[in-house]
Motif scaffolding. Structure first.
Motif, PDB file in Angstrom:
ATOM      1  N   THR A 125       0.820  -1.214   0.000  1.00  0.00           N
ATOM      2  CA  THR A 125       0.000   0.000   0.000  1.00  0.00           C
ATOM      3  C   THR A 125       0.849   1.258   0.000  1.00  0.00           C
ATOM      4  N   ALA A 126       1.957   1.212   0.746  1.00  0.00           N
ATOM      5  CA  ALA A 126       2.840   2.377   0.800  1.00  0.00           C
ATOM      6  C   ALA A 126       3.414   2.721  -0.568  1.00  0.00           C
ATOM      7  N   GLU A 127       3.518   1.736  -1.450  1.00  0.00           N
ATOM      8  CA  GLU A 127       4.116   1.956  -2.767  1.00  0.00           C
ATOM      9  C   GLU A 127       3.089   2.251  -3.856  1.00  0.00           C
ATOM     10  N   GLN A 128       1.795   2.239  -3.491  1.00  0.00           N
ATOM     11  CA  GLN A 128       0.738   2.487  -4.469  1.00  0.00           C
ATOM     12  C   GLN A 128       0.316   3.953  -4.458  1.00  0.00           C
ATOM     13  N   SER A 129      -0.713   4.270  -5.251  1.00  0.00           N
ATOM     14  CA  SER A 129      -1.185   5.658  -5.325  1.00  0.00           C
ATOM     15  C   SER A 129      -2.673   5.799  -5.013  1.00  0.00           C
ATOM     16  N   PHE A 130      -3.392   4.703  -4.785  1.00  0.00           N
ATOM     17  CA  PHE A 130      -4.831   4.805  -4.495  1.00  0.00           C
ATOM     18  C   PHE A 130      -5.044   5.454  -3.130  1.00  0.00           C
ATOM     19  N   THR A 131      -6.251   5.924  -2.901  1.00  0.00           N
ATOM     20  CA  THR A 131      -6.577   6.563  -1.627  1.00  0.00           C
ATOM     21  C   THR A 131      -7.900   6.018  -1.094  1.00  0.00           C
ATOM     22  N   GLY A 132      -8.208   6.376   0.150  1.00  0.00           N
ATOM     23  CA  GLY A 132      -9.463   5.987   0.770  1.00  0.00           C
ATOM     24  C   GLY A 132      -9.350   4.700   1.558  1.00  0.00           C
ATOM     25  N   PRO A 133     -10.462   4.247   2.141  1.00  0.00           N
ATOM     26  CA  PRO A 133     -10.447   3.005   2.913  1.00  0.00           C
ATOM     27  C   PRO A 133     -10.227   1.792   2.029  1.00  0.00           C
ATOM     28  N   VAL A 134      -9.550   0.786   2.589  1.00  0.00           N
ATOM     29  CA  VAL A 134      -9.349  -0.480   1.876  1.00  0.00           C
ATOM     30  C   VAL A 134      -9.344  -1.615   2.892  1.00  0.00           C
ATOM     31  N   ASN A 135     -10.129  -2.652   2.614  1.00  0.00           N
ATOM     32  CA  ASN A 135     -10.199  -3.812   3.500  1.00  0.00           C
ATOM     33  C   ASN A 135      -9.015  -4.741   3.234  1.00  0.00           C
ATOM     34  N   ALA A 136      -8.440  -5.272   4.293  1.00  0.00           N
ATOM     35  CA  ALA A 136      -7.318  -6.206   4.188  1.00  0.00           C
ATOM     36  C   ALA A 136      -7.685  -7.487   4.917  1.00  0.00           C
ATOM     37  N   ALA A 137      -7.961  -8.546   4.165  1.00  0.00           N
ATOM     38  CA  ALA A 137      -8.372  -9.817   4.751  1.00  0.00           C
ATOM     39  C   ALA A 137      -8.001 -10.956   3.826  1.00  0.00           C
ATOM     40  N   SER A 138      -7.547 -12.060   4.393  1.00  0.00           N
ATOM     41  CA  SER A 138      -7.304 -13.258   3.609  1.00  0.00           C
ATOM     42  C   SER A 138      -8.623 -13.792   3.072  1.00  0.00           C
ATOM     43  N   HIS A 139      -8.554 -14.590   2.019  1.00  0.00           N
ATOM     44  CA  HIS A 139      -9.750 -15.219   1.477  1.00  0.00           C
ATOM     45  C   HIS A 139     -10.267 -16.284   2.452  1.00  0.00           C
ATOM     46  N   GLY A 140     -11.591 -16.350   2.569  1.00  0.00           N
ATOM     47  CA  GLY A 140     -12.201 -17.309   3.476  1.00  0.00           C
ATOM     48  C   GLY A 140     -12.559 -16.643   4.796  1.00  0.00           C
ATOM     49  N   ALA A 141     -13.774 -16.918   5.271  1.00  0.00           N
ATOM     50  CA  ALA A 141     -14.240 -16.302   6.511  1.00  0.00           C
ATOM     51  C   ALA A 141     -14.850 -17.376   7.407  1.00  0.00           C
ATOM     52  N   PRO A 142     -14.022 -18.081   8.187  1.00  0.00           N
ATOM     53  CA  PRO A 142     -14.559 -19.116   9.072  1.00  0.00           C
ATOM     54  C   PRO A 142     -15.288 -18.513  10.260  1.00  0.00           C
ATOM     55  N   ASP A 143     -16.203 -19.289  10.824  1.00  0.00           N
ATOM     56  CA  ASP A 143     -16.797 -18.871  12.095  1.00  0.00           C
ATOM     57  C   ASP A 143     -16.011 -19.507  13.229  1.00  0.00           C
ATOM     58  N   VAL A 144     -16.425 -19.240  14.464  1.00  0.00           N
ATOM     59  CA  VAL A 144     -15.665 -19.712  15.620  1.00  0.00           C
ATOM     60  C   VAL A 144     -15.665 -21.237  15.720  1.00  0.00           C
ATOM     61  N   ILE A 145     -16.716 -21.889  15.241  1.00  0.00           N
ATOM     62  CA  ILE A 145     -16.753 -23.357  15.293  1.00  0.00           C
ATOM     63  C   ILE A 145     -15.689 -23.933  14.364  1.00  0.00           C
ATOM     64  N   ALA A 146     -15.559 -23.362  13.163  1.00  0.00           N
ATOM     65  CA  ALA A 146     -14.523 -23.817  12.239  1.00  0.00           C
ATOM     66  C   ALA A 146     -13.134 -23.582  12.825  1.00  0.00           C
ATOM     67  N   LEU A 147     -12.961 -22.473  13.520  1.00  0.00           N
ATOM     68  CA  LEU A 147     -11.681 -22.193  14.166  1.00  0.00           C
ATOM     69  C   LEU A 147     -11.379 -23.244  15.238  1.00  0.00           C
ATOM     70  N   CYS A 148     -12.383 -23.568  16.042  1.00  0.00           N
ATOM     71  CA  CYS A 148     -12.203 -24.591  17.077  1.00  0.00           C
ATOM     72  C   CYS A 148     -11.873 -25.946  16.464  1.00  0.00           C
ATOM     73  N   GLU A 149     -12.517 -26.287  15.359  1.00  0.00           N
ATOM     74  CA  GLU A 149     -12.249 -27.560  14.703  1.00  0.00           C
ATOM     75  C   GLU A 149     -10.801 -27.613  14.189  1.00  0.00           C
ATOM     76  N   ALA A 150     -10.319 -26.491  13.678  1.00  0.00           N
ATOM     77  CA  ALA A 150      -8.933 -26.443  13.205  1.00  0.00           C
ATOM     78  C   ALA A 150      -7.958 -26.642  14.360  1.00  0.00           C
ATOM     79  N   VAL A 151      -8.257 -26.026  15.503  1.00  0.00           N
ATOM     80  CA  VAL A 151      -7.406 -26.203  16.687  1.00  0.00           C
ATOM     81  C   VAL A 151      -7.479 -27.645  17.168  1.00  0.00           C
ATOM     82  N   ALA A 152      -8.686 -28.202  17.207  1.00  0.00           N
ATOM     83  CA  ALA A 152      -8.869 -29.575  17.680  1.00  0.00           C
ATOM     84  C   ALA A 152      -8.072 -30.563  16.841  1.00  0.00           C
ATOM     85  N   GLY A 153      -7.979 -30.297  15.545  1.00  0.00           N
ATOM     86  CA  GLY A 153      -7.246 -31.191  14.673  1.00  0.00           C
ATOM     87  C   GLY A 153      -5.770 -31.278  15.019  1.00  0.00           C
ATOM     88  N   GLN A 154      -5.241 -30.241  15.684  1.00  0.00           N
ATOM     89  CA  GLN A 154      -3.828 -30.258  16.043  1.00  0.00           C
ATOM     90  C   GLN A 154      -3.584 -30.684  17.485  1.00  0.00           C
TER      91      GLN A 154
END
Length: 324
Positions: free
Chosen positions: A238-267
Motif C-alpha cells: 500500500t505504501a508503494e501504491q497511489s490509491f486513496t481511501g479506505p481499503v479492507n485487508a483480509a485473507s480469502h475465506g471467513a470461518p466462524d468460531v466453530i470452524a476455528l475450534c475444529e482447526a485447533v482440535a485437529g492439532q
C-alpha cells in the motif's frame, strides 16, 4: 527508493513491516516513544505522538514520501498528525481495523441518516449497517457521516472506545484531506506465536487442549482474518501504491468460531467442548452474534493477491502451541 516513516512499528506485524520496507531498498525511519530500538539500517526518532510540539521538534525539517501510522487510535491523535504532517508527506497510510464496521459499537441508529437518505450514492452508516448480512465493503461505512465522538471515556468500555476511536480518527483525515490518505481496515490478525500479544488464538489452543468448554454463540457469524506477515506485506504494498481511501485487508475465506475450534482440535488431538451463550452475552474471541466479515474485492482489484485462511491457519495454530 522512497523515504518512509513508520509511526510505531515496535512489535508484531509492525516490526515485520519495517524490515520488509528496509529490505526493499527504501530509506526507513521509525518514530516511537523510545520503548525499543529499530532493526539495523533503520533510522530512529523518539517522540510522544500526543505531544504536538515535541513531535514537531523530533521531526525537525524532515519530510517523507510516505508515512505509515501504526498507532493512531483517537481523533485527537489524528488531528495532531494531520497538522504536523501537512506539507511533510506525499502519502499517509493509517492502520485501521475491521472493528469500525461492528454493528454492536456503532452509534445508535437514531443518530444516523434515515433509510431514505441511504442510497447507492451515499455510503451507509450505523442504521443500515446494523441490518447488513453480506460481507462489508469499504463503501458500507463512511466515518464522515457519523456523529462526532463526545468528550471523555467511552461509556460502554474499551471495545467500544477502540472501534469508535478508529472511526473518528479516519474521519479526521477524510473530512478535509491534507495529503493523499489511505485507511487499511485490517481483519483479525493471527500468527506469530508469542509475538501475537493479544492471546486470542492461545485462548482456543489452551482451552481445547485442556478440555475446558469454549463459550460460543449458538449460531455464530463468520468473521475475517489475516496472517501477520500478510498484513505487513499489504501495508508495504500500500505504501508503494497511489490509491486513496479506505481499503479492507483480509485473507480469502471467513470461518466462524466453530470452524476455528475444529482447526485447533485437529492439532491438539482433542474434541472441543462448547458452552452456548445468548445473543448479546460475552463469548470467546471471534464468536460473533452479528455479521461484519469483510469483502476484500477492492484490494484484489487494485492488484494485491491475498492468501487463504485455510492455508496459513494450521501453521499459526502450531506456532501458538509451541509458544505455550
Amino acid at each position: 527508493m522512497k523515504r518512509i516513516l513508520v509511526i510505531g512499528g515496535s512489535r508484531y506485524f509492525g516490526k515485520t513491516l519495517v524490515t520488509r520496507v528496509r529490505d526493499a531498498g527504501h530509506e526507513v525511519t521509525v518514530l516511537n516513544r523510545g520503548s525499543s530500538a529499530p532493526p539495523p539500517g533503520v533510522g530512529h526518532l523518539v517522540a510522544d505522538r500526543d505531544d504536538e510540539e515535541g513531535l514537531r521538534a523530533a521531526l525537525g525539517p524532515r519530510a517523507f514520501d510516505v508515512v505509515v501510522d501504526q498507532v493512531c487510535y483517537t481523533p485527537l491523535q489524528a488531528a495532531v498528525a494531520r497538522r504536523v504532517f501537512t506539507g511533510r508527506t506525499g502519502r499517509y497510510v493509517m492502520t485501521s481495523t475491521m472493528e469500525v464496521y461492528d454493528p454492536a459499537t456503532l452509534p445508535a441508529p437514531s443518530a444516523a441518516p434515515s433509510a431514505a437518505a441511504t442510497t447507492a450514492a451515499a455510503p451507509v452508516t450505523g442504521a443500515a449497517l446494523v441490518r447488513r448480512a453480506a460481507p462489508v465493503t469499504e463503501a458500507d461505512l463512511d466515518p464522515r457521516r457519523l456523529p462526532p465522538a463526545g468528550p471523555g471515556p467511552h461509556p460502554h468500555g474499551p471495545a467500544y472506545a477502540y472501534a469508535e476511536g478508529k472511526r473518528q480518527a479516519e474521519a479526521v483525515f477524510l473530512r478535509e484531506p491534507a495529503f493523499p490518505y489511505v485507511s487499511v481496515r485490517s481483519a483479525h490478525v493471527l500468527g506469530g506465536g508469542r509475538a501475537e500479544f493479544t492471546g486470542r488464538l492461545a485462548h482456543y489452543v489452551e482451552r481445547i487442549g485442556a478440555g475446558t468448554p469454549v463459550a460460543v454463540h449458538e449460531s455464530p457469524y463468520a468473521t475475517s482474518f489475516i496472517h501477520h506477515r500478510e498484513l505487513a506485506d499489504f501495508l508495504h504494498w500500500t505504501a508503494e501504491q497511489s490509491f486513496t481511501g479506505p481499503v479492507n485487508a483480509a485473507s480469502h475465506g471467513a470461518p466462524d468460531v466453530i470452524a476455528l475450534c475444529e482447526a485447533v482440535a485437529g492439532q491438539v488431538g482433542r474434541r472441543p467442548r462448547y458452552r452456548l451463550v445468548g445473543q448479546g452475552e460475552a463469548a470467546s474471541p471471534f464468536s460473533f452474534d452479528r455479521a461484519y466479515a469483510m469483502d476484500n474485492g477492492r484490494a484484489a482489484a487494485l492488484g494485491f493477491g491475498f492468501g487463504r485462511v485455510a492455508d496459513w491457519l494450521p501453521g499459526a495454530i502450531a506456532e501458538t502451541r509451541r509458544a505455550a
